[in-house]
Design an enzyme around this catalytic site. Structure first.
Site, PDB file in Angstrom:
ATOM      1  N   MET C   1       0.861  -1.181   0.000  1.00  0.00           N
ATOM      2  CA  MET C   1       0.000   0.000   0.000  1.00  0.00           C
ATOM      3  C   MET C   1       0.887   1.216   0.000  1.00  0.00           C
ATOM      4  SD  MET C   1      -3.026  -0.952  -0.118  1.00  0.00           S
ATOM      5  CE  MET C   1      -2.866  -2.535  -0.894  1.00  0.00           C
ATOM      6  N   CYS C   2       0.734   2.053  -0.968  1.00  0.00           N
ATOM      7  CA  CYS C   2       1.870   2.908  -1.223  1.00  0.00           C
ATOM      8  C   CYS C   2       1.557   4.084  -2.109  1.00  0.00           C
ATOM      9  CB  CYS C   2       2.934   2.075  -1.933  1.00  0.00           C
ATOM     10  SG  CYS C   2       3.194   0.492  -1.172  1.00  0.00           S
TER      11      CYS C   2
END
Lengths: 226, 448, 309
Positions: C1-2
């Protein structure tokens, strides 16, 4: 009298707090937000008949849960613009990202450019007019309201749709489960004419096709399970 | 002995043996599936036996530790939820809250009774997948408003009326699945609240419509805080599957409170296969979640509410000893109101079931008048009396938990700790990370 | 998640600013990934040397004498330029991969970040602004680059778990999303002899592309195949020596915004990442379609809808 907020100089919290402080009888009816620079949650949760003009592009959830206010973005809007809108008007001059008008209950959302995927997902009464195209999975589980697409629609339009009405002028790449083309009756032409007019589109209602629910998924049965 | 005598005697025979694999209930389910072509849908939580709080015992004080005197020496039960970012945290008198159950799944009077009972006990109740009713808000002194994938009935006015907002990512009965409400329960009012045609089966999405993953969740939480002026505590509720990661990510996304629901947690309706085969026992959820909070340095600053199969004050005390700040009850609260009461046995029989086993809540024919939208059946539940029963029950659970805490020498329920516990089984020892009774060992303990 | 950022320059005049522009974009994505950050920079090509970028926990001792040991292992001239915890080993042209293999023998405590002719990857645990500052990314010039901010989901927050991942000579990959079949795919790839260092899902995505390309696929074909073989949610941005590409999974939930002007093509997880780019007000801004591979190279006139070769 016009109030100007610079999101470079002032915090998002100050901006939204000032907008929330407006009552129904406010005389500060006109607000301008400059330097949004893709900020999230700009002008969310408004509940007064004010006009907010955003000069530039915004991030996620612009005008989320809007009531009464008119929010006009002179740029593009990020994911979830006007999500869960209740009433009022939101206009995007540019494009809108995913989830435009998601779960909206009322009001009018106008996107002058294109909307990306999942436009009008789970919509519950909102009216959405997109001057350009919409992406895949638009109007997924759409419950009620109208989605008007002056351009083309992507894959799986209206998948698992309930009672929302979908009007598309251009091509539909594919229809989702239980979504079918339906007859365009005079009352639909009237609804469409009014929406196009309010959204500033010169498209002709007669050029559109209507799509809606085949109502085959409304009750569990063996043929619906997969 | 003549040849005739031998012939007359019945020869020894093999006893008929029921297969443990193809048991009668399994065979019945195969026949049902074959006949109908659709999976079994039901309400409630997992019915199978899984390691649970019953497999743990407390180590009361004696000489090495000193107990507190019941009644005279104080044992605090208060808990404050939402101290991390919210301007207005929720203060509860007892650490037992009422879990989210929708108007739609439950009748209006049942929701009212929950509000009355919880308010009298000084705790909160929670809306569900279907919006907030005025009755519910009116009868609940502290109300948590659930923010669900379906967004049925979601609106900014109710958001601001709430005392806290619970972003529901999943629930223990069906982690990874959406909700279901079948047509029998979509009455005029339920249909109106959900913007759906009356009488159709309603399926809720399994993911939120406008965000996916913790990086987006962080922005969603920002939006909810901006709409509500950073006043309300924001909870994030997850079904127990990967509690370490999910708790850590909820914290990173900005949650004030993490609600963790184990597989015994109930639902109004979903596939039986989901209820029985997906998820982690509640007992196994707590330590990894607490570990995540501790690793991030926010244990007690971000509060942990544990739910799924909590029934007694002993369960409450055990969950808290493992590190929870509070618990939530759903099924137990419904039983306190009168769900599955033997007084309706003859009617359960007519429905082909028996009291204690009735789980067809989705069919809306609940003889106890709780999980129904039928106007006549609803009348069977007196919200005032049922509310009083819930308050009594919450009071008893609290007294029980205090009794245990005092016996272990604690002046506050929150001072219970894992070292107050031992386990009766290897499984429970491993899951709760407390020693097997009479030993200092549990499976997986470092250094062994 | 980024958070992901990427910048592919068409206008050579911007090349000295590549590091500064990418640093600004990267820091804007801090909210999406506060755990670690990384950046891949494609610099000027030196036809006489290739590069192995390495990292060590204890660079003072680990880098001491490393160039000499590498020179002995490879034969030929090797120089080492240290940058904080990282160092770039200039090795004889075409010997970068050989150097990476040799590194495991001569200095197992030193980790290879990237190998190739122009690619350097810098990544560390920490806030993006701190990571960018410690390597002085802002001073770097180059033709294109990719940056990543990480919010770890299921694997550890470590330097090796940070993105970008090096997938082959001058190739790198960053990811936003969550793969759900990476464990079985990791086992399969390891059986095929592919080296995988971490439990990170993205590294498996990177290794998958490497494996496909080792078996004759072009990068474009490998990306196309990933749409079939990878389960879960992903936005990938990949870099090659002369180009960069973008692909989103068919569901396409994770955000992606692209902008193009006469001077550059840019990628951001959010529009916020792009707001300081020159001429962004008049750029063409759009979202990449699901399950579609996009590719830009310096070899030919860039075409936003061009499929990868």
């Amino acid at each position: 009298m016009m109030q100007t907020y610079d999101l470079q100089a002032n915090s998002l919290r100050e901006l939204n707090a000032a907008l929330h402080a407006q009552a129904n009888d406010t005389n500060q009816t006109s607000w301008e937000i400059v330097n949004p620079r893709g900020s999230h949650a700009v002008a969310v949760g408004l509940d007064a008949p004010i006009e907010v003009s955003v000069k530039g592009s915004t991030g996620y959830y612009t005008a989320g849960m809007n009531k009464q206010a008119t929010v006009h973005v002179h740029g593009s809007a990020g994911p979830g613009v006007a999500e869960n809108m209740m009433s009022g008007t939101v206009v995007i001059e540019g494009d809108a990202s995913q989830y435009a008008g998601a779960t909206g209950h009322g009001g009018l959302l106008v996107i002058k450019g294109n909307a990306s995927s999942r436009c009008g997902i789970s919509m519950k009464g909102i009216n959405i007019v997109v001057h350009g195209n919409v992406g895949h999975m638009s109007a997924f589980m759409a419950q009620s309201g109208n989605l008007v697409v002056c351009g083309d629609a992507g894959d799986a339009l209206g998948d698992s749709i309930y009672e929302a009405r979908l009007f598309v002028r251009g091509s539909v790449k594919s229809l989702g489960a239980d979504c079918i083309e339906k007859e365009m009756r005079p009352e639909h032409i009237e609804i469409l004419r009014d929406l196009l007019d309010r959204a500033g589109s010169d498209a002709k209602p007669e050029e559109f096709k209507r799509y809606g629910s085949a109502r085959q998924l409304y009750n569990f049965k063996v043929d619906n399970a997969y | 002995m003549s040849v005739k005598d031998i012939k007359d005697k019945t020869p020894p025979r093999t006893m008929p043996i029921q297969s443990a694999t193809f048991s009668n209930p399994i065979n019945a389910e195969i026949r049902r599936a074959a006949a109908t072509g659709i999976y079994d849908i039901r309400g409630g939580g997992a019915k199978r036996r899984v390691p649970h709080f019953d497999d743990l015992l407390f180590l009361g004080a004696s000489v090495s530790r000193y107990p507190l005197e019941g009644y005279r020496e104080k044992c605090d039960t208060k808990v404050t939820l939402g101290t991390r970012f919210a301007k207005k945290p929720i203060e509860l008198d007892i650490p037992i809250t009422i879990a989210g159950m929708s108007f739609g799944a439950l009748s209006g009077p049942a929701k009212e009774a929950l509000g009355r009972g919880a308010s009298a006990a000084g705790t909160s109740t929670t809306t569900g997948d279907g919006g907030m009713t005025p009755e519910e808000r009116g009868h609940s002194s502290k109300l948590v408003y659930q923010y669900l994938p379906s967004r049925y009935g979601m609106n900014p006015d109710d958001l601001r009326k709430a005392d806290a907002i619970e972003v529901v990512v999943g629930q223990g009965a069906k982690p990874g699945g959406g909700g279901m409400l079948l047509g029998q329960k979509i009455s005029d009012r339920v249909a109106e609240m959900r913007n759906l045609p009356k009488g159709i089966d309603q399926r809720s999405a399994c993911r939120h419509p406008d965000w996916t993953g913790p990086d987006d969740l962080e922005i969603k939480i920002l939006e909810l805080r901006e709409i509500t002026a950073w006043e309300k505590p924001i909870y994030v509720k997850v079904g127990g599957t990967r509690p370490y990661y999910d708790t850590a990510l909820a914290v990173k996304a900005g949650a004030d409170v993490v609600v963790l629901d184990g597989m015994q947690g109930g639902t109004a309706a979903t596939q039986d296969v989901f209820i029985e085969h997906v998820g982690l026992p509640t007992l196994a959820c707590i330590r990894p979640a607490v570990q995540a909070l501790q690793d991030l340095g926010v244990h007690r600053e971000v509060q942990l509410i544990v739910s799924g199969g909590i029934r007694t004050g002993a369960d409450v005390a055990k969950a808290m000893a493992l590190g929870a700040d509070a618990v939530a009850i759903g099924t137990a609260a419904l039983i306190a109101l009168g769900d599955n009461d033997p007084r309706w046995e003859s009617e359960y029989q007519k429905l082909g079931t028996t009291s204690g086993a009735y789980d067809d809540w989705h069919e809306g024919q609940d003889p106890a008048g709780i999980t129904t939208q039928d106007a006549e059946l609803q009348k069977r539940l007196d919200p005032i009396e049922a509310g009083r029963h819930l308050r009594n029950y919450l009071s008893v659970m609290t007294l029980e938990a205090q009794t245990i805490a005092r016996a272990c020498g604690h002046n506050n329920l929150h001072n219970l700790e894992p070292e107050d516990l031992c386990a009766l089984t290897m499984e429970a020892a491993a899951m709760a990370r407390v020693p097997l009774a009479g030993t200092e060992w549990y499976p997986g303990k470092p250094g062994f | 998640m980024c958070g992901i950022v990427g910048l592919f320059l068409k206008d050579k005049a911007l090349e000295p600013q590549l590091g500064a522009l990418l640093t600004d974009m990267l820091i804007t994505m801090t909210d999406r990934g506060p755990d670690s950050a990384g950046i891949a920079i494609y610099g000027a090509e030196d036809t006489s040397a290739s590069k192995l970028t390495v990292q060590a926990e204890d660079p003072d001792t680990a880098f001491d004498g490393l160039a000499d040991k590498m020179a002995a292992a490879l034969g030929g001239k090797v120089t080492l330029t240290r940058n904080d915890t990282h160092a770039v080993l200039q090795v004889p042209a075409g010997k970068a991969e050989e150097a990476r293999t040799a590194l495991r023998e001569i200095a197992p405590e030193v980790r290879a970040m990237s190998f190739g002719d122009t690619l350097e990857i810098y990544k560390e645990v920490g806030l993006p602004k701190d990571v960018a500052a410690r390597f002085d990314i802002a001073k770097m010039s180059g033709t294109h680059g990719i940056g990543h901010t990480r919010m770890a989901t299921e694997s550890a927050v470590t330097t090796l778990g940070a993105h970008p991942f090096n997938t082959g000579s001058d190739q790198c990959l960053v990811h936003n999303g969550s793969l759900s079949n990476h464990n079985s795919l990791r086992r399969k790839l390891q059986r095929e002899g592919i080296h995988i260092e971490t439990q990170n899902d993205t590294e498996v995505g990177a290794a998958y592309l490497t494996w496909k390309m080792q078996n004759g696929a072009t990068l474009g074909e490998a990306l196309e195949a990933s749409l079939e073989d990878l389960d879960g949610f992903f936005n990938f941005v990949v870099g090659t020596k002369d180009g960069f590409g973008v692909v989103r999974d068919p569901i396409a939930c994770k955000p992606a915004v692209m902008a193009e002007t006469d001077q550059y093509v840019a990628f951001g997880s959010e529009y916020r990442a792009l707001v300081n780019l020159p001429g962004i007000e008049t750029a063409r801004v759009w979202e990449p379609e699901p399950a579609t591979v996009y590719f830009w190279t310096h070899d030919q006139a860039p075409n936003p809808k061009k499929k990868a070769a």
